[in-house]
Design a protein around this motif. Structure first.
Motif, PDB file in Angstrom:
ATOM      1  N   GLN A 164       0.840  -1.193   0.000  1.00 28.08           N
ATOM      2  CA  GLN A 164       0.000   0.000   0.000  1.00 28.08           C
ATOM      3  C   GLN A 164       0.876   1.244   0.000  1.00 28.08           C
ATOM      4  O   GLN A 164       1.914   1.301   0.662  1.00 28.08           O
ATOM      5  N   ASP A 165       0.447   2.237  -0.766  1.00 28.14           N
ATOM      6  CA  ASP A 165       1.169   3.499  -0.862  1.00 28.14           C
ATOM      7  C   ASP A 165       0.141   4.630  -0.848  1.00 28.14           C
ATOM      8  O   ASP A 165      -0.834   4.558  -1.592  1.00 28.14           O
ATOM      9  N   PRO A 166       0.314   5.642   0.011  1.00 27.30           N
ATOM     10  CA  PRO A 166       1.447   5.906   0.911  1.00 27.30           C
ATOM     11  C   PRO A 166       1.446   4.972   2.116  1.00 27.30           C
ATOM     12  O   PRO A 166       0.453   4.293   2.400  1.00 27.30           O
ATOM     13  N   PHE A 167       2.580   4.964   2.828  1.00 30.72           N
ATOM     14  CA  PHE A 167       2.722   4.145   4.027  1.00 30.72           C
ATOM     15  C   PHE A 167       3.620   4.907   4.988  1.00 30.72           C
ATOM     16  O   PHE A 167       4.759   5.253   4.646  1.00 30.72           O
ATOM     17  N   VAL A 168       3.117   5.185   6.187  1.00 28.63           N
ATOM     18  CA  VAL A 168       3.813   6.037   7.147  1.00 28.63           C
ATOM     19  C   VAL A 168       4.582   5.174   8.139  1.00 28.63           C
ATOM     20  O   VAL A 168       3.991   4.347   8.848  1.00 28.63           O
ATOM     21  N   CYS A 169       5.904   5.344   8.183  1.00 30.59           N
ATOM     22  CA  CYS A 169       6.731   4.630   9.159  1.00 30.59           C
ATOM     23  C   CYS A 169       6.533   5.234  10.549  1.00 30.59           C
ATOM     24  O   CYS A 169       6.409   6.451  10.691  1.00 30.59           O
ATOM     25  N   GLN A 170       6.546   4.356  11.566  1.00 33.64           N
ATOM     26  CA  GLN A 170       6.332   4.836  12.935  1.00 33.64           C
ATOM     27  C   GLN A 170       7.273   4.176  13.941  1.00 33.64           C
ATOM     28  O   GLN A 170       6.983   4.122  15.132  1.00 33.64           O
ATOM     29  N   THR A 171       8.431   3.703  13.465  1.00 29.06           N
ATOM     30  CA  THR A 171       9.383   3.073  14.392  1.00 29.06           C
ATOM     31  C   THR A 171       9.854   4.046  15.465  1.00 29.06           C
ATOM     32  O   THR A 171      10.098   3.642  16.613  1.00 29.06           O
ATOM     33  N   GLY A 172       9.982   5.310  15.121  1.00 26.10           N
ATOM     34  CA  GLY A 172      10.439   6.293  16.096  1.00 26.10           C
ATOM     35  C   GLY A 172       9.448   6.521  17.221  1.00 26.10           C
ATOM     36  O   GLY A 172       9.814   7.054  18.278  1.00 26.10           O
ATOM     37  N   GLU A 173       8.194   6.115  17.018  1.00 26.97           N
ATOM     38  CA  GLU A 173       7.157   6.271  18.044  1.00 26.97           C
ATOM     39  C   GLU A 173       6.937   4.979  18.817  1.00 26.97           C
ATOM     40  O   GLU A 173       6.126   4.961  19.762  1.00 26.97           O
ATOM     41  N   PHE A 174       7.636   3.914  18.442  1.00 27.86           N
ATOM     42  CA  PHE A 174       7.393   2.614  19.062  1.00 27.86           C
ATOM     43  C   PHE A 174       8.219   2.486  20.337  1.00 27.86           C
ATOM     44  O   PHE A 174       9.446   2.521  20.307  1.00 27.86           O
ATOM     45  N   THR A 175       7.543   2.328  21.461  1.00 26.71           N
ATOM     46  CA  THR A 175       8.213   2.232  22.756  1.00 26.71           C
ATOM     47  C   THR A 175       8.630   0.794  23.029  1.00 26.71           C
ATOM     48  O   THR A 175       7.803  -0.128  22.981  1.00 26.71           O
TER      49      THR A 175
END
Length: 749
Positions: A164-175
């Motif tokens: 799927q595109d767009p796709f937002v990365c969220q590793t920086g928000e993963f605790t």
């Protein structure tokens, strides 16, 4: 004299004779059985293999051969019984990888070679096992065995179709479980390096990060697992990315012990894996997700279960069971490569987690061996969407015609337990609106707008599944498998006298349907035939006759049909699943309903009924596997029927009293104690005459016939009805248009 392969299987009375093996020229000295250094296999006991027991075999343990990800696979080579390990060679894509193998003991007896084969090329290649010159298999035994593997990128896709595109990365928000976050991704596929950390359970009952160093804190609790092992309550948590999803796995492990691998299991692991699926749906698109369903789970870890989950297995991040299945497959591989093959894998999920458990079990058999579902539905697209969209039509009708139906009459037409249920369900119809619920992480400028950005990201459930349903070549928009032509809204309410014929006709004349963007319009909704066929063929409409037929299902229902503000989690959905199992398999003996009052809070293994359900499911799956090994040619349904624990019986809890009774979809006051305490209602389609199974996407039509119609109409009403239902009325006695079993398991898109 060369020792025979079988010499290492030392019995209790065997002499303490050392046996020398060599693999790739490396000697391995094995001592008495009480002190064997040879590891056990990474895989559990399995049923006898069909075919020649003396044949050379090679197989992939970490996944199906065609769904390998990331270039690494756990591989087993099974030599003929008269062949020694050093007489076996293994090649991967033409390169010798024999050095990756080690001899191991099978739990059921016997010996094989296993190893992690790395650097597999993307695409198809062959694993080829051969015997060296001089090996002495039985006469006529082939000296070569091969399996074709297909390796996919670690970020996917595998079988769910294009990303799927767009796709937002969220590793920086993963605790991370022990504190901090994963940090920024290293590529456009949201990848990060895998990290391992530890937490521990304190003696005052909380989890805390485990300090670095060689000793454990004084306040480390201890726990006794389901297998009787008493160990320090320290938990190894692995976090990384797979299939563009953040994943976590957790298992009891003392960091002072050797690091685990597929042949060195932690002492506290009971060899079972619980895979947790998270709930939600609206907003579940275009994002990686910043949490999993939670793996640091006291109710599970304290018993020795390993726990796994992933951000794309939370439906609030990804409301697509197909992508959820692909993600689970990739994450389970990561777990196996780190810890070995679990004896079995149990699914655990509520609401959107139940969707995933049902459909992954049915369409991708082998990933799950048993499931506990709560607040369940059969599927999102065809059990839930018609119910919530019909509720939106009814609410819109009532707002446009405030004097047409009283609240009680509206409730009777809806089939819900309360009038407030109409509003709760109608609100949930935002999932079919491409502008209804976009995740906050998706930039506004990337979202769909019919005039300003017609090619933007559409935030709705059918657009999210466009890999299955396809797109309309004229508009480029996703095909929609949604239809209400011929539906006689309020039919049962008419027959019961709750509304009269004129109200019935006025409702059906003005109820309307939806446009492509989920807006209510005057015309009924005509489903796209291609999308409707795809819904059935692909298994997006849960069929129940695939892998789910052979999987124990514990359906836990906190009753919410009388929720003061209405609630989408209505009890009839459990019966819809059971009806589909009965229709597909002729039995639903693998389906158990447990019903209790809704007590609030998160679905948890710490809760008395839900927690007991998990341990009883474990016993059921274990016993069924033992029966299958003893009777490999027996029917799985018979194994499940013969192994179900006594406690797992249809039941309800009235106060503190458990009532064992068959769960029947009786209306309130039906005479059954469970049905009276926890009544089952229905949906607008069921009131319209549709099946309890809720498995008809588009009904077959028949001409309106006032003579054959179950209601009475006068001449004027009959003429009006012919106009209202000019296209015909639903004939629910026939299968729906395009309704048929899926085309098979493990489909790729």
């Amino acid at each position: 004299m060369r020792p025979l392969w079988g010499r290492v299987a030392l019995g209790a009375g065997a002499a303490a004779t050392a046996v020398l093996f060599t693999v790739s020229g490396t000697p391995l000295l094995l001592h008495h059985a009480a002190a064997l250094t040879l590891p056990t296999s990474a895989a559990p006991v399995v049923s006898p293999t069909d075919g020649d027991p003396d044949a050379l075999r090679v197989r992939v343990l970490s996944s199906r051969p065609d769904t390998v990800t990331g270039g690494t696979a756990l591989v087993r080579v099974e030599p003929p019984p008269t062949v020694e390990p050093h007489e076996v060679r293994l090649a991967a894509d033409g390169a010798d990888v024999t050095d990756a193998l080690r001899p191991v003991l099978l739990p059921e007896g016997g010996h094989v070679l296993e190893g992690l084969v790395t650097d597999l090329p993307e695409g198809g290649s062959a694993l080829v096992a051969t015997l060296t010159e001089g090996a002495a298999p039985a006469p006529g035994t082939p000296t070569e065995a091969r399996v074709v593997v297909t390796n996919h990128p670690a970020s996917g896709p595998v079988f769910a179709g294009p990303h799927q595109d767009p796709f937002v990365c969220q590793t920086g928000e993963f605790t991370l479980a022990w504190g901090g976050d994963l940090g920024d991704p290293s590529d456009d596929d949201c990848s990060v390096e895998t990290v391992v950390g530890y937490v521990y359970r304190t003696t005052d009952g909380r989890f805390a990060p485990l300090p670095e160093g060689g000793s454990l804190p004084a306040d480390v609790a201890r726990t006794t697992t389901s297998t009787g092992e008493e160990v320090p309550y320290t938990v190894r948590v692995e976090t990384g990315t797979a299939n563009r999803s953040v994943y976590e796995t957790a298992v009891l492990h003392d960091p002072r012990d050797p690091a685990p691998d597929p042949w060195t299991a932690p002492e506290g692991w009971n060899r079972r894996l619980v895979y947790k699926f998270g709930g939600g749906c609206p907003g579940g698109w275009f994002v990686q997700g910043a949490r999993t369903a939670g793996v640091v789970d006291h109710g599970m870890l304290s018993q020795g279960y390993a726990v796994a989950s992933a951000s794309l297995n939370v439906f609030g991040h990804n409301c697509d069971d197909l992508l959820a299945a692909e993600t689970m497959s990739a994450v389970k591989q990561r777990f196996i490569l780190s810890l070995g093959v679990p004896d079995h894998t149990l699914g655990w999920g509520s609401s959107g987690g139940a969707y995933q458990s049902h459909q992954i079990s049915d369409n991708y058999p082998g990933l799950l061996d048993g499931i506990v579902v709560s607040q369940s539905y059969p599927d999102v697209g065809f059990a839930t969407v018609p119910a919530v969209s019909d509720a939106l039509l009814l609410r819109t009708y009532a707002e446009a015609h405030p004097d047409a139906l009283t609240r009680e009459e509206q409730r009777a037409v809806s089939g819900f337990g309360t009038w407030e249920g109409i509003g709760a369900m109608a609100d949930a119809a935002a999932r079919i609106d491409p502008r209804g619920v976009c995740p906050s992480a998706l930039p506004t400028e990337e979202r769909y707008h019919p005039e300003d950005n017609p090619d933007g990201a559409r935030c709705d459930v059918f657009s999210h599944a466009r890999n299955v349903y396809g797109t309309d070549p004229e508009t480029g928009q996703p095909r929609l498998p949604l239809d209400n032509v011929g539906v006689q809204y309020g039919l049962s309410a008419l027959l019961d006298g709750a509304i009269d014929a004129d109200q019935f006709l006025h409702l059906n004349e003005h109820v309307g349907g939806f446009d492509r963007d989920g807006g209510v319009v005057a015309e009924r909704t005509v489903g796209d035939p291609t999308a409707i066929r795809a819904a059935h063929d692909s298994g997006r409409l849960l069929h129940g006759g695939g892998g789910l037929a052979d999987v124990p299902i514990v359906d836990h229902r906190p009753h919410q049909d009388h929720a003061p503000d209405g609630d989408i989690h209505m009890r009839y959905h459990s019966f819809s699943t059971r009806e589909r199992l009965l229709a597909a398999n002729g039995t639903a003996d693998n389906h158990v309903m447990l019903v209790e009052a809704h007590r609030g809070g998160v679905f948890s293994a710490d809760q008395p009924v839900a927690g007991r359900a998990l341990t009883e499911l474990d016993a059921w799956v274990t016993s069924a596997a033992e029966l299958a090994r003893d009777d490999p040619r027996g029917a799985p349904a018979e194994h499940l029927r013969g192994s179900r624990p006594e406690w797992l019986t249809d039941s309800c809890w009235i106060g503190d009293e458990r009532v064992v009774a068959p769960q029947l979809p009786l209306p309130e006051g039906g005479g059954d104690r469970c049905a009276d305490a926890f009544p089952t209602y229905g949906s607008p389609r069921i009131v319209a005459g549709g099946p309890l199974s809720s498995d008809v996407v588009k009904c077959r039509l028949t001409d309106f016939d006032e003579v054959a119609h179950p209601a009475e109409f006068d001449e004027d009403q009959a003429e009006r009805a012919r106009e209202v239902f000019a296209d015909g009325v639903c004939d629910w006695s026939e299968p729906g248009e395009g309704q048929r079993p899926p085309q098979g398991p493990w489909q790729s898109f």
